[in-house]
Scaffold this motif. Sequence first.
Motif, short mmCIF file in Angstrom:
data_model
loop_
_atom_site.label_atom_id
_atom_site.label_comp_id
_atom_site.label_asym_id
_atom_site.label_seq_id
_atom_site.Cartn_x
_atom_site.Cartn_y
_atom_site.Cartn_z
N THR A 137 0.84 -1.20 0.00
CA THR A 137 0.00 0.00 0.00
C THR A 137 0.87 1.25 0.00
O THR A 137 0.61 2.21 -0.73
N SER A 138 1.93 1.20 0.79
CA SER A 138 2.82 2.34 0.87
C SER A 138 3.51 2.61 -0.47
O SER A 138 3.53 3.74 -0.96
N GLU A 139 4.05 1.57 -1.06
CA GLU A 139 4.69 1.73 -2.37
C GLU A 139 3.70 2.29 -3.38
O GLU A 139 4.03 3.20 -4.15
N GLU A 140 2.50 1.77 -3.36
CA GLU A 140 1.48 2.25 -4.32
C GLU A 140 1.17 3.72 -4.12
O GLU A 140 1.00 4.46 -5.08
N ASN A 141 1.11 4.14 -2.85
CA ASN A 141 0.82 5.56 -2.61
C ASN A 141 1.93 6.46 -3.15
O ASN A 141 1.66 7.53 -3.68
N ARG A 199 -6.60 3.37 -12.35
CA ARG A 199 -7.78 2.68 -12.88
C ARG A 199 -8.66 2.16 -11.74
O ARG A 199 -9.87 2.37 -11.72
N ARG A 200 -8.03 1.50 -10.78
CA ARG A 200 -8.81 0.97 -9.66
C ARG A 200 -9.49 2.10 -8.89
O ARG A 200 -10.68 2.01 -8.58
N HIS A 201 -8.72 3.12 -8.61
CA HIS A 201 -9.27 4.24 -7.85
C HIS A 201 -10.50 4.84 -8.53
O HIS A 201 -11.55 5.03 -7.90
N ARG A 202 -10.38 5.11 -9.80
CA ARG A 202 -11.48 5.80 -10.49
C ARG A 202 -12.68 4.91 -10.73
O ARG A 202 -13.82 5.38 -10.72
N LEU A 203 -12.44 3.62 -10.94
CA LEU A 203 -13.59 2.71 -11.09
C LEU A 203 -14.36 2.62 -9.77
O LEU A 203 -15.59 2.64 -9.76
N TRP A 204 -13.64 2.53 -8.66
CA TRP A 204 -14.33 2.49 -7.37
C TRP A 204 -15.07 3.80 -7.12
O TRP A 204 -16.19 3.81 -6.61
N GLU A 205 -14.46 4.92 -7.51
CA GLU A 205 -15.15 6.20 -7.33
C GLU A 205 -16.46 6.20 -8.11
O GLU A 205 -17.50 6.64 -7.62
N TYR A 206 -16.39 5.69 -9.32
CA TYR A 206 -17.59 5.64 -10.15
C TYR A 206 -18.65 4.75 -9.49
O TYR A 206 -19.83 5.11 -9.40
N PHE A 207 -18.20 3.60 -9.02
CA PHE A 207 -19.11 2.68 -8.34
C PHE A 207 -19.77 3.33 -7.13
O PHE A 207 -20.99 3.25 -6.94
N LEU A 208 -18.97 4.00 -6.33
CA LEU A 208 -19.49 4.62 -5.11
C LEU A 208 -20.53 5.69 -5.43
O LEU A 208 -21.57 5.78 -4.78
N ALA A 209 -20.25 6.50 -6.44
CA ALA A 209 -21.17 7.58 -6.78
C ALA A 209 -22.41 7.04 -7.48
O ALA A 209 -23.54 7.37 -7.11
N GLU A 267 -12.02 9.65 -0.69
CA GLU A 267 -11.45 9.07 0.53
C GLU A 267 -11.66 7.55 0.60
O GLU A 267 -10.74 6.80 0.92
N VAL A 268 -12.86 7.12 0.30
CA VAL A 268 -13.14 5.68 0.36
C VAL A 268 -12.36 4.94 -0.72
O VAL A 268 -11.80 3.85 -0.48
N ALA A 269 -12.28 5.54 -1.90
CA ALA A 269 -11.55 4.90 -3.01
C ALA A 269 -10.06 4.79 -2.70
O ALA A 269 -9.38 3.89 -3.21
N GLU A 270 -9.56 5.67 -1.85
CA GLU A 270 -8.15 5.60 -1.45
C GLU A 270 -7.84 4.24 -0.80
O GLU A 270 -6.72 3.75 -0.92
N ASP A 271 -8.81 3.70 -0.09
CA ASP A 271 -8.61 2.38 0.52
C ASP A 271 -8.87 1.26 -0.48
O ASP A 271 -8.11 0.32 -0.60
N LEU A 272 -9.98 1.36 -1.18
CA LEU A 272 -10.37 0.29 -2.09
C LEU A 272 -9.35 0.08 -3.21
O LEU A 272 -9.16 -1.04 -3.68
N GLU A 273 -8.69 1.15 -3.63
CA GLU A 273 -7.76 1.04 -4.76
C GLU A 273 -6.62 0.07 -4.52
O GLU A 273 -5.99 -0.39 -5.46
N HIS A 274 -6.34 -0.23 -3.25
CA HIS A 274 -5.20 -1.09 -2.96
C HIS A 274 -5.54 -2.58 -3.02
O HIS A 274 -4.65 -3.42 -2.88
N VAL A 275 -6.79 -2.90 -3.21
CA VAL A 275 -7.16 -4.30 -3.43
C VAL A 275 -6.91 -4.58 -4.91
O VAL A 275 -7.64 -4.12 -5.77
N SER A 276 -5.82 -5.29 -5.16
CA SER A 276 -5.39 -5.37 -6.56
C SER A 276 -5.57 -6.76 -7.14
O SER A 276 -4.64 -7.50 -7.33
#
Lengths: 220, 220
Positions: B6-10, B77-87, B99-108
């Motif tokens: 997660t840290s490396e990804e950030n 890609r993961r971040h923005r897809l989750w954002e779309y899903f959430l909205a 904020e929520v997508a910040e966590d979900l994006e790390h499930v790869s």
Amino acid sequence: MLNYSTSEENYIKAIFHLQKQDGTVTTNELANELKTKPASVTDMMKKLKAKKLLNYQPYQGFRLNNDGTKVALGIIRRHRLWEYFLAEKLKFTWDEVHEVAEDLEHVSNKKLIDKLDEFLGFPRTDPHGDPIPDANGKIEISRKICITELPLHTVAIVSSVSDQSSEILELLEHKKITIGTKVEVKKKFDFDKSMEIRIGRQPVFTISDRLAQNIFVQSN
Amino acid sequence: MLNYSTSEENYIKAIFHLQKQDGTVTTNELANELKTKPASVTDMMKKLKAKKLLNYQPYQGFRLNNDGTKVALGIIRRHRLWEYFLAEKLKFTWDEVHEVAEDLEHVSNKKLIDKLDEFLGFPRTDPHGDPIPDANGKIEISRKICITELPLHTVAIVSSVSDQSSEILELLEHKKITIGTKVEVKKKFDFDKSMEIRIGRQPVFTISDRLAQNIFVQSN
DNA sequence: TATTTAATTTAGATTTATCTAAACCTATTT
DNA sequence: AAATAGGTTTAGATAAATCTAAATTAAATA
């Protein structure tokens, strides 16, 4: 509600699943379940005891207390809602959902989970038939018994399958044994413990003891 | 594709967003962006260089190479897809999704993300109007410009908003400025840099320079 | 009850990600 | 060219989660 690390959550969840009813969980059991070493378990038990999530005296095993149980139910709620989402919305097969949900369950945003629950229509069980705790942590106590324990000529509902391999999935799909269908045991053979069952409106057929051991039903 | 912490990804994601075009990113910039200390950045840069994700010579700043960019696009890609899903599906408001997508994006899990993409109908932009990379990492280069740069009497489409606070959201909702609607600048005032604009079929109205700075449009 | 065995805990080490403080470069100014 | 100011890196520490190996305890056996 405080936040716990992924590692802490995995321990809490494993203890919850292992302790069942009255018993306590031992260091070795937990190390085995989590594929870690007993020494690591002891370290974590001290930590979780310090956080007041479980009862633990050295050498005496451990058991979640009220607070620990609440945390566990939160994790299980997340896990099972994601499993439902994956199967129902993303069309994952039955045997694939568990692994992915293992990661998703650690995203612990209450609003996310409650909105997901609503989006899914407040499902009461996950794709394996296990009950999903509600937003308050209430969970239906399932009257699940193994089909091997079901008396003859008693209709019950297939409610879950313990093994989650793709091999069992293939077999269950072929035999059209799905969660929610009615089942009745017609005959049991002592020799190999195989049994004849009727699923839904299908003609009676035979299943092995090995398979039966993994099928659970709701007797109501 | 390897997995990163997660840290490396950030770090990778932050570098991607900071490096923009030709420039390189400095230690302090990154430390500031990630709310960490310069020393931590240097440590991580050594690590990411060892993993061959970026170019880095001590004291010379750094820049993602091809492989690093691919990894970054996967995370985005993961971040923005989750954002779309959430909205779209969970009815989160615009300012809550990040904020929520910040966590979900790390499930790869690639299968998870590709199936999510399909379930959502292969959306091309997230709720803020930013383009979503496809499964191969291709991303549309958006011709986004700030509305302050849009020539007078030229119709364009509101495509994103840089600030993501709930304050700006409140204002945008009130003025009915939403992504996807047509906009045209009618007049600019040098004195306070305010401007009169027409949004959709609404009558012309005035917005401040402060707000204009945060509205981006697609000129096509 | 003493002994043995198996489970459990402790001690000390390792890895990852972080920090502070000191040392070190680079570039600008004098 | 020397001095200085900033930015950057190194050195050494810390916290979390893990491990191996040694020490300890509880329970079963003789």
